[in-house]
Structure formats: structure tokens, C-alpha cells
Design a protein around this motif. Sequence first.
Motif: not given
Lengths: 337, 149
Positions: A119-125, A133, B86-90, B92-93, B99
Motif C-alpha cells: 500500500p505504501d510505496r515509491q517508484v522513481r525512475t 524530483g 517519474r516519481d510516483i508514491r502510493y 494506503g494503496g 511528478y
Amino acid sequence: MKRIILLALFALMTSALLAQNQAEPDTLLNAKNAKELIFSSMPGGVEITVNGIDSTSNNFHYNYFSSNNGKINDGDTEYFRSTKVKDILIVTADSVLSVNYRDEAGNAEYRNVVLKNTPDRQVRTWTGSGSFGLEFARSGRTSWEIVTSGLSFGFVTPTGAPKGMGIDMGRSLEWSWNAILGIEMTHGRHHLLTGLGVRFKSLVSNSNHYFFKNDDKSITMVPFEENTRDHKTGFYTFALQVPVLYKLDMGRSWLFSVGPIVNFNTGAHISSEYKAGDVKHKFTTSKIGQRPVTVDGYASMTFHGIGLYVRYSPMKMLRDRANLDFGTFSTGLVVAF
Amino acid sequence: MRRITVILILLFLTVVSASAQLNVDRMFGGTYCNDPSVSEVVITGAQAKAIDKGLTRVAVFKGNAVRFGPIISKLVNADARKASGRDIRYTGGKMSYAYIAIDGQGRKNTYIYYVGDAGKASDRRALLVILEGTLSAKRQAQVIRKIGK
């Protein structure tokens, strides 16, 4: 024929829909060669760095991390570094991250990592030579900045002046630069500025008298001689000033400033002139006994950096021995850059 | 027959041009203007340049986070596939922050900024900002902060 056309239309629509389908593999990197590939996989995240892509200074970065110490990867912890790699292809599809490349000897290598969508995650590429950023200054954070601020021009009038002084506000001018060099503290919408500036001020009279410094250092008004014309007399002062201004960013480019300004009155003189016949006479008197330190109240309101200011000097401009008590009030335009 | 061929070509061109557009652009153009929580602003030309010289277009969409969060997240994810960064954060799903920078290859760059829970707790809003032009990351942050208030 109609059938073919209908089929073509159907195929076209389907392809349009498929173009928006996000289940397709997402190619993160497709490069011919790179200086090195660094792969690191742990239960908490996966990190890939590919340096020197296609013989350039560009690097590729991929970070996938769980925010709350969750596991996003059930595989073993693995780390490797491979140099002079070729045919690098890094793809994600569904929840699989796939890294394919050829090593220096030309052998095909690959790693597949199954990523859990915690549920809590971060993807950076990103690909590039620098970082990536946005960084927002937190509103609660205080910042400091060296600035120059507040160039103003206005008109001056005396306050509490004795009758007959005849100061003409239209000819009495004030130039000031609030802070030629200053330091400004910013905390959200609030600013506090201090620094060192300068101010020139003139108080010019249009009466038939001129200011005269007597032997006892008092200043009195003495009538110009008869048969003279174009009379002019006035006080001219110069001060180094230290403003302590609070500024409020009111939004929509409105800025309000208020605070005291301490003046160190380093120079002052009386200058008088008149014409006798066609000859112009001018005389100046220095050491007129200005107060060395005075404090003014200052306020301004600007829109897009341009606005109006008011400045009130309640303290007497001259020492008691001058026997000429008055303060000043000035107002005019300010450019608050 | 000729007419049908023309129709097919036009359809093909429509599909191609649609795929070249940003997915997040679908949030604009009054699609959701019936929702009282929605506000959308698109600024182009001289007015965009007045915000920053490097800007050619600014688009801002604000709307109820519960309703529009999932819609925008899907579009942002689709655009992320074209991104150079890309910088994507989730949280609680749900997508809480994104960004995305799309490199225009020497032409206009596009930056997409999304926050899923902007605003006060009582009025959670989804905020989507699209910036087109050439701006540093620092300047983008300043512009977004200014227009996102």
C-alpha cells in the motif's frame, strides 16, 4: 468488401482501445551499451543504476521502495555490478521487473523480480546526468537570504515646525535606499529585513527668509536683503540607515512592510541662494547640529513591487541648541525589489 | 469506396493524434464541470509567460479527492510510460503523489504534478498541474506552489 471495411474499422477501434490499455509492458530503458550496471534487490526495495548509457554521461536510475518497512520483494537479497554491458532492456509488466543485458563477454543475462504492490510505496525512475524530483520549501521552514531592497522617492514636510518656516513640500525631496545590502529572514508569508541603506533629505523653504546659524549655534530665520530675488534656503541631510522591517506577503503580489528605521545622520548643512541683479549668490553653512541618531517609523504597500510609502520622523531633526524643533513626514513612491 | 478510404484515413489520424496527446489532458475541457468541487484553469500564451518566461502552457485541475483521485491516477500512470523521469508514491494503496517529466527532445517539455490529498482535511482535493515549457525543477516547485494554493 463491406465485411473487410467493417473488419478494418473494428481493428482500428480495438487498436485505439489497446493503446490506452496499461497492462502492456512499460519499457524503462532500452540502450545499446553502458559503462556499468549496478543491481541491488532487497525485501524492502529494488535499486538499479546504469551509468554511461550509449557512451554519454547520462545515467539511468530506478528505485522501488516500500515506505513503511513493508516487503515489496519476496526474492533473495542480491547485489551485482557488471561493466561494459550491452543490449540493456529494463521492462516492467504487471508486477514483474525484468532486467536483460549482455555482459562484457557477450553472454545474455537477465533478472526477474516480482514486486508486491504494497500500500505504501515509491517508484522513481529517471534518465539524465543529475538528480530528479521536486523539492518544495516547507512552509514551516525559515530561510535566510542576502538582499537589496526598497528604493524610494518622495516629498517631505516638517511636523511641529514654527510658524513662518515656509517649507515647500513640492520642493523638499527625499531619496532613500532602504537596504543597499541586507539580510532577509523568510518564514512562510512573513519576512524580516535588516541591513544598511542611505537617505538624502532636503527641506526647502520658499519664504523671503533664510536659515542662519548664529554664534550660539542656534538657528534663526533672517530676511534676505532687499533688491534680491529667486530666494531659496533649506536643510540638506544625509544619513546611513538601518531598517528593521517586517514584511507580510499578502498574496496576489501585494506586500506590506512596516517597522522602524534607525538613522545615523552623518551629514547636514544649510544651503541658501538668491539673485542680486544678474548675479547668483549661494552660501552654505555646515555643522548645523543635527541629531546624530534618530528613529523613523516606516510603512509601505506595494503591488508587483511598486507602491507607496510613508515615513514619519517624530524625533527632532536638530539638537536643542539649534532652538528650531521640528520632525518630518514624507511620502512617495517605492520600488520594493 | 473512395469515401470509405478517406473515413478510414481520418479515423487512423484521429487515433494517432489522440495517442500523441497527454492522457491527463482529458481532465480538462469541461468534462467534469458539472461537479461543484471542480475548478479547472488553462493558461497559455502571454499569460503563461507572465507566470514564468519559460512557460508556454499551464493547466490546473482541482476536484474532490475521493471522486477524482482514482481517475487522475489512472491517467497519470498512462502518461508515466512516456516519461523521461517519474516519481510516483502510493499511500494506503492510492496514488498520493506523482511528478512526471516528459522530455520534448528539444521542443517543449511537459511536467505533470499530482497530489491526491491537497487542501485541508475537511476538504481533501486532488490537484493536477500540467506545465509545458522549459523550467528548472526549483522554478517548477515555485510555480506549482503559487498556482496550487
